[in-house]
Design a protein around this motif. Sequence first.
Motif, PDB file in Angstrom:
ATOM      1  N   LEU A  35       0.833  -1.211   0.000  1.00  0.00           N
ATOM      2  CA  LEU A  35       0.000   0.000   0.000  1.00  0.00           C
ATOM      3  C   LEU A  35       0.865   1.257   0.000  1.00  0.00           C
ATOM      4  O   LEU A  35       0.581   2.224  -0.720  1.00  0.00           O
ATOM      5  N   ILE A  36       1.919   1.261   0.822  1.00  0.00           N
ATOM      6  CA  ILE A  36       2.812   2.417   0.871  1.00  0.00           C
ATOM      7  C   ILE A  36       3.508   2.616  -0.465  1.00  0.00           C
ATOM      8  O   ILE A  36       3.697   3.751  -0.928  1.00  0.00           O
ATOM      9  N   THR A  37       3.874   1.496  -1.109  1.00  0.00           N
ATOM     10  CA  THR A  37       4.515   1.585  -2.427  1.00  0.00           C
ATOM     11  C   THR A  37       3.579   2.217  -3.444  1.00  0.00           C
ATOM     12  O   THR A  37       3.980   3.111  -4.215  1.00  0.00           O
ATOM     13  N   LEU A  38       2.328   1.775  -3.472  1.00  0.00           N
ATOM     14  CA  LEU A  38       1.357   2.371  -4.381  1.00  0.00           C
ATOM     15  C   LEU A  38       1.156   3.854  -4.086  1.00  0.00           C
ATOM     16  O   LEU A  38       1.087   4.684  -5.008  1.00  0.00           O
ATOM     17  N   PRO A  90       7.881  -0.138   7.834  1.00  0.00           N
ATOM     18  CA  PRO A  90       6.716   0.585   7.273  1.00  0.00           C
ATOM     19  C   PRO A  90       6.667   2.052   7.689  1.00  0.00           C
ATOM     20  O   PRO A  90       6.370   2.921   6.852  1.00  0.00           O
ATOM     21  N   CYS A  91       6.979   2.334   8.961  1.00  0.00           N
ATOM     22  CA  CYS A  91       6.949   3.718   9.429  1.00  0.00           C
ATOM     23  C   CYS A  91       8.009   4.558   8.736  1.00  0.00           C
ATOM     24  O   CYS A  91       7.747   5.679   8.283  1.00  0.00           O
ATOM     25  N   CYS A  92       9.233   4.020   8.646  1.00  0.00           N
ATOM     26  CA  CYS A  92      10.319   4.763   8.001  1.00  0.00           C
ATOM     27  C   CYS A  92      10.047   4.962   6.509  1.00  0.00           C
ATOM     28  O   CYS A  92      10.314   6.041   5.963  1.00  0.00           O
ATOM     29  N   MET A  93       9.506   3.942   5.869  1.00  0.00           N
ATOM     30  CA  MET A  93       9.231   4.038   4.440  1.00  0.00           C
ATOM     31  C   MET A  93       8.170   5.094   4.162  1.00  0.00           C
ATOM     32  O   MET A  93       8.314   5.932   3.249  1.00  0.00           O
ATOM     33  N   LEU A  94       7.096   5.088   4.950  1.00  0.00           N
ATOM     34  CA  LEU A  94       6.045   6.088   4.746  1.00  0.00           C
ATOM     35  C   LEU A  94       6.538   7.477   5.108  1.00  0.00           C
ATOM     36  O   LEU A  94       6.186   8.459   4.431  1.00  0.00           O
ATOM     37  N   ALA A  95       7.363   7.582   6.156  1.00  0.00           N
ATOM     38  CA  ALA A  95       7.916   8.888   6.520  1.00  0.00           C
ATOM     39  C   ALA A  95       8.771   9.450   5.392  1.00  0.00           C
ATOM     40  O   ALA A  95       8.730  10.656   5.110  1.00  0.00           O
ATOM     41  N   GLY A  96       9.537   8.586   4.714  1.00  0.00           N
ATOM     42  CA  GLY A  96      10.328   9.036   3.576  1.00  0.00           C
ATOM     43  C   GLY A  96       9.452   9.557   2.450  1.00  0.00           C
ATOM     44  O   GLY A  96       9.772  10.566   1.808  1.00  0.00           O
ATOM     45  N   VAL A  97       8.329   8.867   2.209  1.00  0.00           N
ATOM     46  CA  VAL A  97       7.392   9.323   1.170  1.00  0.00           C
ATOM     47  C   VAL A  97       6.792  10.674   1.548  1.00  0.00           C
ATOM     48  O   VAL A  97       6.695  11.586   0.713  1.00  0.00           O
ATOM     49  N   VAL A  98       6.415  10.819   2.808  1.00  0.00           N
ATOM     50  CA  VAL A  98       5.787  12.067   3.265  1.00  0.00           C
ATOM     51  C   VAL A  98       6.765  13.233   3.169  1.00  0.00           C
ATOM     52  O   VAL A  98       6.437  14.309   2.650  1.00  0.00           O
ATOM     53  N   ILE A  99       7.990  13.037   3.660  1.00  0.00           N
ATOM     54  CA  ILE A  99       8.981  14.118   3.627  1.00  0.00           C
ATOM     55  C   ILE A  99       9.338  14.479   2.191  1.00  0.00           C
ATOM     56  O   ILE A  99       9.497  15.656   1.846  1.00  0.00           O
ATOM     57  N   GLY A 100       9.436  13.469   1.328  1.00  0.00           N
ATOM     58  CA  GLY A 100       9.820  13.720  -0.047  1.00  0.00           C
ATOM     59  C   GLY A 100       8.742  14.353  -0.903  1.00  0.00           C
ATOM     60  O   GLY A 100       9.048  14.883  -1.981  1.00  0.00           O
ATOM     61  N   THR A 101       7.495  14.304  -0.456  1.00  0.00           N
ATOM     62  CA  THR A 101       6.395  14.835  -1.268  1.00  0.00           C
ATOM     63  C   THR A 101       5.676  16.008  -0.613  1.00  0.00           C
ATOM     64  O   THR A 101       4.636  16.439  -1.112  1.00  0.00           O
ATOM     65  N   THR A 102       6.208  16.525   0.474  1.00  0.00           N
ATOM     66  CA  THR A 102       5.554  17.624   1.190  1.00  0.00           C
ATOM     67  C   THR A 102       6.474  18.831   1.253  1.00  0.00           C
ATOM     68  O   THR A 102       7.602  18.723   1.743  1.00  0.00           O
TER      69      THR A 102
END
Length: 229
Positions: A35-38, A90-102
């Motif tokens: 889900l995080i990947t998608l 999962p937490c680190c992966m989603l945090a990377g997505v959030v930081i990279g897209t915000t």
Amino acid sequence: MIALDPRSKLILIAITVLFSMLIPTGIFTCIWIFLITLLGMFLGRAWKTLRAAFLFAALWLVSVYVLPQINGTAHTSLLVWLGLVFKCYPCCMLAGVVIGTTQISEFMAAMAKWNAPREVVIPIAIIFRYFPALKEDWNHIREAMALRGISLSPICFLKNPSVVIDALYLPVLVTASKTADELSASAITRGIENPKKRTSRLDIKFRLIDGAVMLIFLIVFAVAQVMTS
């Protein structure tokens, strides 16, 4: 490509933290990573998100096929390490997505709408800008080391540990301190300490896509909770 409200991303991080705390590591962890990947791909961070997913898949294969073949202390050490990684990944992966897209401006505008305390918002905003700046400085240090013929390989470190330390750790520490000072000065210049309510031209609001994404994560979380209880 989609765009999510920064507040939705923070809620997704909170849901992921609860997932890691309450759901045992298993097939639902793989589904959560999927889900995080998608999400990362739809937010425009496809390559880095896929790379993180492939790394997780490699570690998962190690736990399935390699770990049962090891005995003794090595088995216990690897088991504990992989267990910790699977809980935090999962937490680190989603945090990377959030930081990279915000963007920082989006985050500040969203927190202003939430009336979040400035004592919480300001440090988080600095963190959002600090890590990308530190990564840029890290790349410059690596390029300078390459020009001097110094690599980060274990062999080079064992041959000349003092040279690697002087060429790597000292510049990193000095650069990190300098970057922190520069970011603090930049934030003050932009009026981050202004006590008045912050205004923004950005259209920050919850949309249908925000509700749909959070609903999908909540449904998977609920199903995992029921199936593992």
